[in-house]
Design a protein around this motif. Structure first.
Motif, PDB file in Angstrom:
ATOM      1  N   ASP A  90      -2.547   3.546   6.963  1.00 26.99           N
ATOM      2  CA  ASP A  90      -2.661   3.367   5.690  1.00 26.99           C
ATOM      3  C   ASP A  90      -4.232   5.373   6.465  1.00 26.99           C
ATOM      4  OD1 ASP A  90      -2.224   2.288   3.492  1.00 26.99           O
ATOM      5  OD2 ASP A  90      -3.711   0.899   3.681  1.00 26.99           O
ATOM      6  N   PHE A  91      -3.028   6.042   6.814  1.00 23.92           N
ATOM      7  CA  PHE A  91      -3.909   7.251   7.291  1.00 23.92           C
ATOM      8  C   PHE A  91      -3.605   7.956   6.791  1.00 23.92           C
ATOM      9  CE2 PHE A  91      -3.741   4.668  11.355  1.00 23.92           C
ATOM     10  CZ  PHE A  91      -5.938   4.864  11.727  1.00 23.92           C
ATOM     11  N   GLU A  92      -4.685   9.193   6.111  1.00 26.57           N
ATOM     12  CA  GLU A  92      -4.183  10.153   5.464  1.00 26.57           C
ATOM     13  C   GLU A  92      -4.208  11.255   6.618  1.00 26.57           C
ATOM     14  OE1 GLU A  92      -5.878  13.638   2.559  1.00 26.57           O
ATOM     15  OE2 GLU A  92      -7.514  11.874   3.093  1.00 26.57           O
ATOM     16  N   ILE A  93      -2.835  12.084   7.058  1.00 28.00           N
ATOM     17  CA  ILE A  93      -2.418  13.046   7.428  1.00 28.00           C
ATOM     18  C   ILE A  93      -2.859  15.000   6.770  1.00 28.00           C
ATOM     19  CG2 ILE A  93      -0.793  14.548   8.436  1.00 28.00           C
ATOM     20  CD1 ILE A  93       0.658  11.722   8.782  1.00 28.00           C
ATOM     21  N   ILE A  94      -3.498  14.956   7.589  1.00 26.75           N
ATOM     22  CA  ILE A  94      -4.440  16.823   6.949  1.00 26.75           C
ATOM     23  C   ILE A  94      -4.028  17.250   7.762  1.00 26.75           C
ATOM     24  CG2 ILE A  94      -6.512  17.683   6.454  1.00 26.75           C
ATOM     25  CD1 ILE A  94      -7.925  15.553   6.588  1.00 26.75           C
ATOM     26  N   SER A  95      -3.171  18.979   7.538  1.00 26.65           N
ATOM     27  CA  SER A  95      -2.769  19.997   7.944  1.00 26.65           C
ATOM     28  C   SER A  95      -3.487  20.393   7.786  1.00 26.65           C
ATOM     29  CB  SER A  95      -0.741  19.672   7.228  1.00 26.65           C
ATOM     30  OG  SER A  95      -0.168  18.493   7.709  1.00 26.65           O
ATOM     31  N   LYS A 112       6.944  14.222  15.398  1.00 26.68           N
ATOM     32  CA  LYS A 112       5.958  14.129  14.109  1.00 26.68           C
ATOM     33  C   LYS A 112       6.117  12.859  12.665  1.00 26.68           C
ATOM     34  CE  LYS A 112       4.721  18.887  14.675  1.00 26.68           C
ATOM     35  NZ  LYS A 112       4.886  20.162  14.175  1.00 26.68           N
ATOM     36  N   VAL A 113       7.634  12.598  12.579  1.00 24.03           N
ATOM     37  CA  VAL A 113       7.946  11.985  11.517  1.00 24.03           C
ATOM     38  C   VAL A 113       7.719  10.858  12.076  1.00 24.03           C
ATOM     39  CG1 VAL A 113      10.582  10.813  11.108  1.00 24.03           C
ATOM     40  CG2 VAL A 113      10.359  13.646  11.566  1.00 24.03           C
ATOM     41  N   SER A 114       7.282   9.936  13.748  1.00 23.08           N
ATOM     42  CA  SER A 114       7.444   8.439  13.910  1.00 23.08           C
ATOM     43  C   SER A 114       6.151   9.189  14.183  1.00 23.08           C
ATOM     44  CB  SER A 114       8.043   8.876  15.148  1.00 23.08           C
ATOM     45  OG  SER A 114       9.827   8.900  15.712  1.00 23.08           O
TER      46      SER A 114
END
Length: 118
Positions: A74-79, A63-65
């Protein structure tokens, strides 16, 4: 990896990746074997107990990687699903049994209410 499928069926596209974990240079049994636990141990992941297994340590590192890779591109991660705890199989089964028991109690109470209303 023997199979990877892109799903577009939820709020965000996601991949399901199927793989075979292989451990080599084993001293017992076959020298090369299919074993998630041993493959992760060979990569330096150790179990610190039931709540902190090799698998959970590996998943945390992945997940960190992936977060670092997403940031570089420049991807946004949405949880999604935040706040809903992840359960392992025994925890899920116990919760499902508790839910079924409560649903049976609710159904019985509703029948009692219906009988009293008559």
């Amino acid at each position: 990896v023997f199979n990877m499928v892109l799903h577009m069926d939820e709020a965000t596209p996601h991949l399901h990746v199927d793989f075979v974990p292989v451990a080599t240079e084993q001293s017992r049994g076959l020298s090369t074997m299919v074993s998630m636990k041993q493959a992760l141990k060979q990569q330096g992941f150790e179990s610190l107990g039931r709540k902190h297994t090799e698998w959970k340590a590996w998943m945390g590192r992945e997940k960190v990687s992936l977060g670092e890779i997403a940031q570089v591109h420049d991807f946004e991660i949405i949880s999604l699903g935040v706040g809903r705890p992840h359960m392992d199989l025994p925890e899920y089964r116990a919760a499902a049994q508790r839910l079924e028991a409560v649903q049976e109690q609710v159904a019985a109470a509703e029948q009692d209410i219906a009988a009293l209303e008559k």
